[in-house]
Design a protein around this motif. Structure first.
Motif, mmCIF file in Angstrom:
data_model
loop_
_atom_site.group_PDB
_atom_site.id
_atom_site.type_symbol
_atom_site.label_atom_id
_atom_site.label_comp_id
_atom_site.label_asym_id
_atom_site.label_seq_id
_atom_site.Cartn_x
_atom_site.Cartn_y
_atom_site.Cartn_z
ATOM 1 N N LEU A 176 0.847 -1.205 0.000
ATOM 2 C CA LEU A 176 0.000 0.000 0.000
ATOM 3 C C LEU A 176 0.878 1.249 0.000
ATOM 4 C CD1 LEU A 176 -2.741 -0.963 2.617
ATOM 5 C CD2 LEU A 176 -3.062 -0.692 0.154
ATOM 6 N N LEU A 177 1.933 1.195 0.816
ATOM 7 C CA LEU A 177 2.807 2.370 0.940
ATOM 8 C C LEU A 177 3.571 2.632 -0.352
ATOM 9 C CD1 LEU A 177 4.212 1.771 4.533
ATOM 10 C CD2 LEU A 177 2.357 3.296 3.837
ATOM 11 N N THR A 178 3.944 1.540 -1.053
ATOM 12 C CA THR A 178 4.691 1.717 -2.303
ATOM 13 C C THR A 178 3.755 1.932 -3.479
ATOM 14 O OG1 THR A 178 4.685 -0.661 -2.604
ATOM 15 C CG2 THR A 178 6.612 0.289 -1.561
ATOM 16 N N LYS A 179 2.460 1.887 -3.215
ATOM 17 C CA LYS A 179 1.428 2.120 -4.212
ATOM 18 C C LYS A 179 1.261 0.975 -5.200
ATOM 19 C CE LYS A 179 -0.540 5.068 -3.736
ATOM 20 N NZ LYS A 179 -1.615 5.016 -2.744
ATOM 21 N N PHE A 180 1.864 -0.193 -4.906
ATOM 22 C CA PHE A 180 1.630 -1.347 -5.760
ATOM 23 C C PHE A 180 0.248 -1.939 -5.494
ATOM 24 C CE2 PHE A 180 5.358 -2.638 -8.349
ATOM 25 C CZ PHE A 180 6.142 -1.531 -8.093
#
Lengths: 254, 326
Positions: free
Chosen positions: A50-54
């Motif tokens: 989620l944090l890396t937007k994957f």
């Protein structure tokens, strides 16, 4: 400017009736090494993606350096200086080690759409790429195909490639997973060096390394934050001990 | 930090000189080929060879299996035919129009199709190409089943008449070689390097900040433009533009050519195209018309044998053998 490089609130991810990450409010202080730990299935990887937007969150917001990146794409946040590594060492296997690092330098400096020019102009990045490789102890490996390097060297190469982006913040997904004892110490030292002047958030299973590297540790269980603090405080927390003791007693993850 | 390095480090293969040698040999062979083979047949074959090379740029170097490339090949043929016949444009302008048309169409089709991956990507390209086919079947401009016939070849730059098959052949040969060089440059450019990284490890490329869809779109557009050049040239050679070139079987045929010759190799698609073109001719000569009824079966058998025996294609397998013995 906030004191936090990364800040989430109410971060939630649901998969078809199953809540993997639930209402997580994570705050990562600038220029610290922040560890994200938890037993298997705690939602660390989902949280990380989620944090890396994957992965796109079901609910909640993510602020990176004060900017809302809740709806940004993974390539976009990478260009904003939020660089990630992968759990399974991610290299370009049929490119040489030098070309791997160059792939990052080339993107950062632009001109990657120039299809009418010779790739000889990429040689201008060779010096910088060599310097980055020297920093992670890969001098002499420049012409080796990345796919043929030993695992520990691949991890170092991945780190050099990530650092080539000149990121402000590093998100490392189990950077020590699958490494031999000798490599663990070497890569841990590299992470510590790379963290100078940067913010690092790492998901990691190896608690010895987490204890020695991380300034702050967040413990996740069942998709929720269970505890937060430095290693001494977190490991003394009875709730953490209860949730985690079985895991800690097992040497399997070291 | 000092660490001892292992004594034997494998080094990356650099096949560049071999590639240029192959290119020179190919160019020399094609330059003298009209002495032995009909220039008309050769010129047509070269159009297909360029089409295959353009298709290979997408499937071999970007990893995108389009199943609708006939749209660009056949569509551009109509544009060239229309420009040369109805608007009486000189051949070079007609070809530029055909290339630009296919390139623009490719960017559009690419933008729609690369939102999906794998089989879904292929199906979208097929669906869009079929729409183009039915448009060509129905529109008055393209004259339905008849197509555009009697397209004049005109005079190149207003000087050299192309009505002679030999002159036409050498013009097509020049276009073909220029097309191959363009593909070589694209593959070995900063853009090509980015494409290679994306094909090798897409997630990693994204994490390095590459907007991979934009790169794929450009690759699709470039491949379509070159396929358009091939289609335009074919319209001039055969002096017609017909539905055959837009039919989905043409999209299949170009896949066959590239797979036979060797995906992701510079000369493979060319050899594959010439091979596929030559089979019917050779069979005709050996066995006459009775034999040629079995064409599809024989072609299928050859394809199966090649894929089973040379998984990397004729050229790909040769290159791999050569590297091993070196």
């Amino acid at each position: 400017m906030t004191v936090y490089a990364l800040e989430t609130s109410g971060l939630t991810k649901q998969f078809a009736g199953f809540t993997a990450v639930s209402d997580v409010g994570l705050r990562v202080r600038r220029h610290t090494i922040h560890g994200l730990i938890g037993p298997n299935g705690a939602g660390k990887s989902t949280c990380f993606n989620l944090l890396t937007k994957f992965l796109a969150p079901t609910r909640g917001t993510i602020l990176y350096e004060g900017a809302d990146i809740s709806r940004a794409g993974p390539a976009e946040v990478a260009r904003m200086g939020l660089a990630r590594s992968f759990q399974i060492s991610a290299v370009f296997p049929h490119l040489t080690a030098l070309e791997n690092v160059r792939a990052a330098l080339q993107r950062r400096r632009g001109e990657s759409f120039d299809f009418w020019r010779s790739d000889r102009i990429l040689k201008r990045y060779d010096a910088d790429a060599r310097a980055l490789m020297a920093e992670v102890g890969l001098t002499g490996w420049e012409e080796t195909l990345a796919g043929e390097m030993p695992y520990g060297r691949k991890r170092a190469l991945e780190l050099a490639t990530t650092l080539a982006l000149a990121p402000k913040m590093l998100l490392l997904d189990e950077p020590l997973a699958g490494l031999g004892q000798e490599d663990v110490g070497r890569i841990a030292a590299l992470i510590k060096r790379a963290a100078e002047g940067r913010t690092v958030l790492m998901v990691e299973h190896n608690l010895n390394v987490v204890a020695s590297l991380c300034d702050v540790i967040t413990v996740l269980t069942r998709g929720k934050i269970l505890a937060e603090g430095d290693y001494a405080a977190v490991s003394a927390n009875p709730a953490v001990q209860q949730a985690y003791l079985g895991e800690m007693a097992e040497p399997a993850h070291v | 930090m000092t660490h001892a390095l292992p004594s034997s480090q494998p080094t990356a293969a650099r096949p560049k000189p071999a590639e240029f040698l192959a290119f020179a040999v190919l160019a020399a062979l094609l330059a003298v080929a009209p002495l032995a083979i009909y220039p008309f047949f050769l010129a047509t074959a070269l159009c297909f060879a360029l089409f295959a090379a353009a298709f290979n740029l997408l499937v071999g170097y970007s990893g995108l299996l389009s199943f609708g490339h006939a749209l660009f090949f056949g569509g551009a043929a109509y544009v060239a035919a229309q420009a040369a016949k109805v608007w009486a444009w000189p051949p070079e302008l007609a070809l530029i129009a055909a290339t630009a048309f296919a390139g623009a169409l490719g960017l559009g089709v690419g933008a729609l199709s690369i939102r999906r991956q794998g089989i879904y990507f292929s199906m979208i390209t097929l669906a869009l190409a079929q729409m183009g086919y039915f448009l060509a079947l129905q529109a008055p401009l393209t004259h339905g089943e008849d197509g555009i016939q009697g397209v004049p070849r005109g005079k190149l730059l207003g000087l050299l008449p192309l009505s002679d098959d030999r002159a036409m052949y050498y013009f097509v040969l020049a276009l073909f070689l220029a097309g191959l060089l363009a593909i070589h440059r694209i593959v070995h450019s900063p853009f090509g390097a980015a494409l290679k990284a994306i094909r090798e490890n897409e997630s990693r490329a994204i994490s390095l900040g590459y907007s991979v869809d934009a790169y794929k779109r450009v690759a699709f557009g470039l491949s379509a433009a070159l396929a358009g050049l091939a289609g335009g040239a074919k319209a001039l050679v055969t002096q017609s533009a017909t539905l055959t070139d837009m039919h989905w079987t043409m999209s299949g045929e170009v896949i066959l050519m590239v797979l036979l010759g060797g995906m992701g190799t510079m000369t493979g698609p060319v050899i594959g195209a010439i091979f596929v073109m030559a089979i019917p001719e050779v069979l005709n000569r050996i066995g006459g018309p009775n034999f040629s009824q079995w064409m599809t079966v024989i072609q299928g058998a050859i394809f199966v044998i090649c894929v089973l025996a040379f998984r990397r294609g004729l050229i790909g397998e040769l290159a791999a053998r050569a590297r091993r013995t070196l």
